[in-house]
Design an enzyme around this catalytic site. Structure first.
Site, PDB file in Angstrom:
ATOM      1  N   SER A  26       0.851  -1.194   0.000  1.00  0.00           N
ATOM      2  CA  SER A  26       0.000   0.000   0.000  1.00  0.00           C
ATOM      3  C   SER A  26       0.882   1.238   0.000  1.00  0.00           C
ATOM      4  CB  SER A  26      -0.890   0.003   1.250  1.00  0.00           C
ATOM      5  OG  SER A  26      -1.588   1.229   1.370  1.00  0.00           O
ATOM      6  N   TYR A  60      -2.394  -0.066  10.456  1.00  0.00           N
ATOM      7  CA  TYR A  60      -2.445  -0.510   9.059  1.00  0.00           C
ATOM      8  C   TYR A  60      -1.125  -0.200   8.341  1.00  0.00           C
ATOM      9  CZ  TYR A  60      -3.940  -0.967   4.199  1.00  0.00           C
ATOM     10  OH  TYR A  60      -4.032  -1.334   2.877  1.00  0.00           O
TER      11      TYR A  60
END
Length: 263
Positions: free
Chosen positions: A143, A156
């Protein structure tokens, strides 16, 4: 790399980006193995892959956070198919919340799915590739949050920083065996991911044109597999921002805490 008749296994393939990756691989003539926890959804993905490729496809239930589930799925692959040419580690989830109030039980779950489960599966598939003396590709969906953390993504982002570090080392380890490792660093993608990450729906709405379409991203990823790319970063503006973050940390903090902080 020609994907014609290659076996492509996709985790998290029941919807969103994973589903589109299955379809794109099928369009390129691959034998697709769809894996996900939601067994009620992977059957339709399998059927669509067969329509697109004109070849058999397979659907196996998989919970990447459970090593015994990984083992059972790979046993089925070896029995029914025999090999894996491309592994796409797409399964993962995120929750956006302030760290000081974060449910740490959810943090453990996020690391089990996004990092540890991915590592367990990758190790077993890499060993299968090495034992068969065959080349292959491993794709890890990381990501942009693993390059440039923003507020409310402490946990995250930590998982995705781990995926990037793991992938960069694995790439060097497996290169002599002709096993290619590619990382994909997307910004926000218009999928069900955000139903859990941001139930309010405000994040995607605020980002506007920064939001990626899963089918177009899947096309770029499969092209990257075929061309043995090292890394794919989307959207390009966020890639530039992540480079600025490295070169000019204070500017990076300003961007991360301002322009790209829409949670």
């Amino acid at each position: 790399m020609d994907l014609q008749d290659k076996v492509v296994l996709v985790t998290g393939g029941s919807g969103g980006l994973g589903e589109q990756l299955c379809y794109e691989a099928a369009k390129n003539g691959a034998i697709v193995v769809v894996c996900a926890r939601r067994i009620n959804l992977i059957g339709k993905v399998k059927e669509q892959c067969e329509r697109l490729s004109g070849k058999d496809a397979f659907a196996f239930q998989l919970d990447v956070a459970q090593p015994e589930s990984v083992e059972a799925m790979l046993n089925k692959v070896q029995t029914e198919i025999g090999r894996i040419d491309v592994l796409i580690n797409n399964a993962g989830f995120g929750i956006f919340d302030d760290f000081v109030s974060f449910d740490m039980a959810k943090a453990y779950q996020m690391f089990e799915v996004n990092v540890l489960g991915m590592m367990v599966l990758t190790q077993k598939v890499a060993l299968m590739m090495l034992e068969s003396n065959s080349s292959g590709s491993i794709v890890n969906i990381a990501s942009m949050a693993g390059k440039m953390a923003t507020p409310k993504t402490a946990i995250y982002s930590a998982t995705k920083f781990a995926v990037l570090g793991f992938s960069n080392a694995l790439r060097l380890e497996l290169k002599p065996a002709n096993i290619h490792v590619m990382t994909v660093n997307p910004g926000p993608v218009a999928t069900h991911f955000f139903e859990q990450a941001d139930p309010s729906g405000n994040y995607l709405e605020n980002l506007g044109n920064f939001v990626l379409e899963p089918d177009k991203l899947a096309q770029a990823i499969i092209r990257g597999v075929k061309k043995h790319k090292r890394e794919i970063n989307r959207p390009h503006l966020m890639q530039v921002a992540s480079q600025l973050y490295t070169l000019f940390p204070h500017v990076g903090d300003w961007l991360a805490g301002g322009l790209f902080n829409q949670k």
